[in-house]
Design a protein around this motif. Structure first.
Motif, PDB file in Angstrom:
ATOM      1  N   GLN A 110       0.822  -1.205   0.000  1.00  0.00           N
ATOM      2  CA  GLN A 110       0.000   0.000   0.000  1.00  0.00           C
ATOM      3  C   GLN A 110       0.862   1.264   0.000  1.00  0.00           C
ATOM      4  O   GLN A 110       0.529   2.264  -0.637  1.00  0.00           O
ATOM      5  N   ILE A 111       1.963   1.199   0.733  1.00  0.00           N
ATOM      6  CA  ILE A 111       2.887   2.339   0.755  1.00  0.00           C
ATOM      7  C   ILE A 111       3.463   2.565  -0.635  1.00  0.00           C
ATOM      8  O   ILE A 111       3.528   3.702  -1.136  1.00  0.00           O
ATOM      9  N   LEU A 112       3.867   1.478  -1.279  1.00  0.00           N
ATOM     10  CA  LEU A 112       4.453   1.585  -2.620  1.00  0.00           C
ATOM     11  C   LEU A 112       3.410   2.027  -3.640  1.00  0.00           C
ATOM     12  O   LEU A 112       3.729   2.761  -4.587  1.00  0.00           O
ATOM     13  N   LYS A 113       2.165   1.629  -3.435  1.00  0.00           N
ATOM     14  CA  LYS A 113       1.087   2.080  -4.316  1.00  0.00           C
ATOM     15  C   LYS A 113       0.908   3.595  -4.188  1.00  0.00           C
ATOM     16  O   LYS A 113       0.712   4.301  -5.192  1.00  0.00           O
ATOM     17  N   ALA A 114       0.982   4.096  -2.948  1.00  0.00           N
ATOM     18  CA  ALA A 114       0.873   5.541  -2.725  1.00  0.00           C
ATOM     19  C   ALA A 114       2.056   6.267  -3.357  1.00  0.00           C
ATOM     20  O   ALA A 114       1.904   7.345  -3.950  1.00  0.00           O
ATOM     21  N   ALA A 115       3.246   5.687  -3.237  1.00  0.00           N
ATOM     22  CA  ALA A 115       4.435   6.284  -3.855  1.00  0.00           C
ATOM     23  C   ALA A 115       4.289   6.325  -5.375  1.00  0.00           C
ATOM     24  O   ALA A 115       4.654   7.317  -6.025  1.00  0.00           O
ATOM     25  N   LYS A 116       3.739   5.258  -5.948  1.00  0.00           N
ATOM     26  CA  LYS A 116       3.506   5.213  -7.399  1.00  0.00           C
ATOM     27  C   LYS A 116       2.500   6.293  -7.802  1.00  0.00           C
ATOM     28  O   LYS A 116       2.638   6.933  -8.854  1.00  0.00           O
ATOM     29  N   PHE A 117       1.489   6.508  -6.972  1.00  0.00           N
ATOM     30  CA  PHE A 117       0.518   7.583  -7.238  1.00  0.00           C
ATOM     31  C   PHE A 117       1.242   8.926  -7.292  1.00  0.00           C
ATOM     32  O   PHE A 117       0.986   9.741  -8.186  1.00  0.00           O
ATOM     33  N   ALA A 118       2.127   9.165  -6.325  1.00  0.00           N
ATOM     34  CA  ALA A 118       2.877  10.421  -6.303  1.00  0.00           C
ATOM     35  C   ALA A 118       3.698  10.579  -7.578  1.00  0.00           C
ATOM     36  O   ALA A 118       3.720  11.650  -8.197  1.00  0.00           O
ATOM     37  N   TYR A 119       4.343   9.524  -7.979  1.00  0.00           N
ATOM     38  CA  TYR A 119       5.184   9.554  -9.177  1.00  0.00           C
ATOM     39  C   TYR A 119       4.343   9.792 -10.436  1.00  0.00           C
ATOM     40  O   TYR A 119       4.671  10.654 -11.257  1.00  0.00           O
ATOM     41  N   ASP A 120       3.254   9.060 -10.544  1.00  0.00           N
ATOM     42  CA  ASP A 120       2.395   9.183 -11.736  1.00  0.00           C
ATOM     43  C   ASP A 120       1.726  10.548 -11.822  1.00  0.00           C
ATOM     44  O   ASP A 120       1.366  10.998 -12.913  1.00  0.00           O
ATOM     45  N   ASN A 121       1.537  11.201 -10.679  1.00  0.00           N
ATOM     46  CA  ASN A 121       0.859  12.498 -10.663  1.00  0.00           C
ATOM     47  C   ASN A 121       1.839  13.662 -10.577  1.00  0.00           C
ATOM     48  O   ASN A 121       1.476  14.768 -10.161  1.00  0.00           O
ATOM     49  N   LYS A 122       3.074  13.399 -10.960  1.00  0.00           N
ATOM     50  CA  LYS A 122       4.101  14.436 -11.146  1.00  0.00           C
ATOM     51  C   LYS A 122       4.541  15.119  -9.854  1.00  0.00           C
ATOM     52  O   LYS A 122       5.025  16.234  -9.883  1.00  0.00           O
ATOM     53  N   TYR A 123       4.314  14.447  -8.717  1.00  0.00           N
ATOM     54  CA  TYR A 123       4.897  14.976  -7.481  1.00  0.00           C
ATOM     55  C   TYR A 123       6.413  14.871  -7.604  1.00  0.00           C
ATOM     56  O   TYR A 123       6.939  13.881  -8.109  1.00  0.00           O
ATOM     57  N   GLY A 124       7.120  15.847  -7.087  1.00  0.00           N
ATOM     58  CA  GLY A 124       8.569  15.732  -7.103  1.00  0.00           C
ATOM     59  C   GLY A 124       9.106  14.875  -5.977  1.00  0.00           C
ATOM     60  O   GLY A 124      10.160  14.257  -6.098  1.00  0.00           O
ATOM     61  N   SER A 125       8.362  14.819  -4.865  1.00  0.00           N
ATOM     62  CA  SER A 125       8.878  14.149  -3.664  1.00  0.00           C
ATOM     63  C   SER A 125       7.745  13.577  -2.833  1.00  0.00           C
ATOM     64  O   SER A 125       6.574  13.916  -3.024  1.00  0.00           O
ATOM     65  N   LEU A 126       8.133  12.744  -1.887  1.00  0.00           N
ATOM     66  CA  LEU A 126       7.167  12.281  -0.891  1.00  0.00           C
ATOM     67  C   LEU A 126       7.812  12.288   0.491  1.00  0.00           C
ATOM     68  O   LEU A 126       9.034  12.424   0.639  1.00  0.00           O
ATOM     69  N   VAL A 127       6.957  12.148   1.495  1.00  0.00           N
ATOM     70  CA  VAL A 127       7.392  12.103   2.893  1.00  0.00           C
ATOM     71  C   VAL A 127       6.877  10.818   3.516  1.00  0.00           C
ATOM     72  O   VAL A 127       5.678  10.529   3.443  1.00  0.00           O
ATOM     73  N   LEU A 128       7.776  10.054   4.114  1.00  0.00           N
ATOM     74  CA  LEU A 128       7.383   8.891   4.915  1.00  0.00           C
ATOM     75  C   LEU A 128       7.389   9.298   6.376  1.00  0.00           C
ATOM     76  O   LEU A 128       8.414   9.742   6.901  1.00  0.00           O
ATOM     77  N   GLN A 129       6.239   9.160   7.029  1.00  0.00           N
ATOM     78  CA  GLN A 129       6.119   9.571   8.430  1.00  0.00           C
ATOM     79  C   GLN A 129       5.367   8.515   9.206  1.00  0.00           C
ATOM     80  O   GLN A 129       4.439   7.890   8.693  1.00  0.00           O
ATOM     81  N   SER A 130       5.777   8.307  10.455  1.00  0.00           N
ATOM     82  CA  SER A 130       5.093   7.318  11.295  1.00  0.00           C
ATOM     83  C   SER A 130       5.358   7.640  12.753  1.00  0.00           C
ATOM     84  O   SER A 130       6.124   8.552  13.082  1.00  0.00           O
ATOM     85  N   GLY A 131       4.716   6.845  13.619  1.00  0.00           N
ATOM     86  CA  GLY A 131       5.110   6.875  15.017  1.00  0.00           C
ATOM     87  C   GLY A 131       6.545   6.391  15.123  1.00  0.00           C
ATOM     88  O   GLY A 131       7.113   5.829  14.180  1.00  0.00           O
ATOM     89  N   GLU A 132       7.135   6.597  16.289  1.00  0.00           N
ATOM     90  CA  GLU A 132       8.573   6.340  16.420  1.00  0.00           C
ATOM     91  C   GLU A 132       8.871   4.922  16.890  1.00  0.00           C
ATOM     92  O   GLU A 132       8.348   4.465  17.904  1.00  0.00           O
ATOM     93  N   ARG A 133       9.717   4.264  16.117  1.00  0.00           N
ATOM     94  CA  ARG A 133      10.253   2.942  16.470  1.00  0.00           C
ATOM     95  C   ARG A 133      11.707   2.889  16.034  1.00  0.00           C
ATOM     96  O   ARG A 133      12.095   3.590  15.103  1.00  0.00           O
ATOM     97  N   SER A 134      12.487   2.028  16.675  1.00  0.00           N
ATOM     98  CA  SER A 134      13.894   1.900  16.273  1.00  0.00           C
ATOM     99  C   SER A 134      14.359   0.441  16.298  1.00  0.00           C
ATOM    100  O   SER A 134      15.556   0.177  16.258  1.00  0.00           O
ATOM    101  N   ASP A 135      13.412  -0.496  16.362  1.00  0.00           N
ATOM    102  CA  ASP A 135      13.776  -1.917  16.362  1.00  0.00           C
ATOM    103  C   ASP A 135      14.296  -2.321  14.992  1.00  0.00           C
ATOM    104  O   ASP A 135      14.033  -1.656  13.980  1.00  0.00           O
TER     105      ASP A 135
END
Length: 362
Positions: A86-111
């Motif tokens: 689903q994340i990659l599908k959203a990234a593909k949407f950004a790419y196909d719709n001429k976005y220059g960039s994306l942001v990955l954001q989440s709650g904090e984990r470090s495992d």
């Protein structure tokens, strides 16, 4: 003798006292401030506004920050973690719709599982976009080794908000333990800069216990740290957090909104060529909040392209806008907002911080 706003704005550098006066400006003085910041933006940044497609892919978090709706201690959150497909599908949407960039954001984990997962996602996003999508990540405090690993996998911008550069205030809005250390936050920012990320930070405006002097010092901190990009917005309280008990002591929402605009304007004048985001929280207070920020200094906007089903569960604050829109709706809305603010969208452009480019040449 008190200086006029006009006199202050003619100076090359501002003192803390100068900044406090600018932040307290109203009516005609505020108009003068906004006119100046708009001129600075147009001269050094131009009309371009850059998209960062925002993917809030998980609200699982190990931290317990006292202001945050997805804090680990909040038992009333519907937790989610979007699948990689689903994340990659959203990234593909950004790419196909001429976005220059994306942001990955989440709650904090470090495992290790999380760190390795992000590494693979970064590589796959680079692959599906032919290395054309720029990537910002905002994933909290990590080890220097992890930051380096993610940088090597394709991330080149990192947003880590200091939240407040006043250590005492920082400690009032976080639990008092080793997992919420002011020194650790500072160390992480230094590591990000050392590795070579375009380094971003930001603060919340209108916090309990916060003073105008605190906010002035926040801006001076950003300038001294030589930050490349900033994301800051009004503090909006959440009923499921410990700080909610201070809601009656806060300035009203409209005052927090105006103060945020003045913070953006002053920072644009102080740091003429950095990237400044127009925060979603502005729209939570004023339907035209993001446009107003773009007019007076901001040049980055983040359409939310998180799968709609999960948006309502990523509530750092209440009354968050756009939680029921699809990615197409959000894109169309952002295009309209930028046009209303007399901006031009930088399609297929990374929109990297000009300040970062100049800093690298030193």
């Amino acid at each position: 003798m008190t200086k006029s706003i006009g006199q202050i704005l003619k100076q090359e550098h501002f003192t803390q006292k100068d900044i406090v006066q600018l932040l307290k400006s109203s009516k005609e003085d505020e108009k003068i401030l906004f006119t100046k910041s708009s001129e600075i933006k147009l001269k050094y940044i131009g009309k371009y506004v850059y998209f960062r497609g925002l993917i809030e892919f998980s609200n699982l978090c190990k931290k317990d920050c006292l202001y945050c709706g997805i804090r680990a201690g909040n038992q009333n959150v519907n937790r989610y973690d979007i699948a990689n497909e689903q994340i990659l599908k959203a990234a593909k949407f950004a790419y196909d719709n001429k976005y220059g960039s994306l942001v990955l954001q989440s709650g904090e984990r470090s495992d290790k599982i999380f760190v390795d997962r992000i590494s693979e996602l970064l590589k796959e996003i680079k692959s599906l976009s032919n290395n054309e999508l720029g990537i910002t990540i905002s994933l909290g405090e990590q080890s220097e080794e992890t930051y380096q690993k993610w940088f090597d996998c394709g991330a080149h911008r990192y947003l880590l908000r200091i939240e407040s550069s006043n250590k005492e205030l920082y400690q009032k809005i976080h639990p008092n333990n080793k997992d919420h250390s002011f020194e650790k936050r500072m160390s992480c920012l230094k590591n990000l800069q050392k590795i070579g990320y375009q380094t971003g930070t930001g603060v919340m405006i209108g916090l309990p216990f916060q003073t105008y002097e605190d906010l002035a010092n926040d801006l001076l901190f950003m300038k001294e740290f030589d930050i490349d990009m900033v994301g800051m917005g009004p503090f909006i309280e959440h009923s499921e957090t410990p700080l909610y008990q201070y809601k009656d002591q806060l300035m009203n929402l409209n005052d927090r909104f105006r103060l945020t605009l003045r913070m953006i304007a002053v920072l644009r004048i102080m740091m003429k060529d950095i990237n400044i985001a127009s925060a979603t929280a502005l729209q939570a207070i004023d339907p035209l909040g993001r446009e107003k920020a773009l007019r007076i200094g901001a040049n980055i906007i983040m359409p939310n392209i998180t799968p709609t089903a999960e948006r309502a569960n990523y509530l750092l604050y209440q009354n968050k806008p756009c939680i029921d829109e699809g990615a197409d709706d959000c894109t169309n809305c952002m295009e309209a907002r930028i046009n209303m603010a007399d901006g031009e969208i930088g399609y297929r452009q990374w929109g990297d911080s000009l300040h970062f480019g100049k800093r690298q040449q030193k």
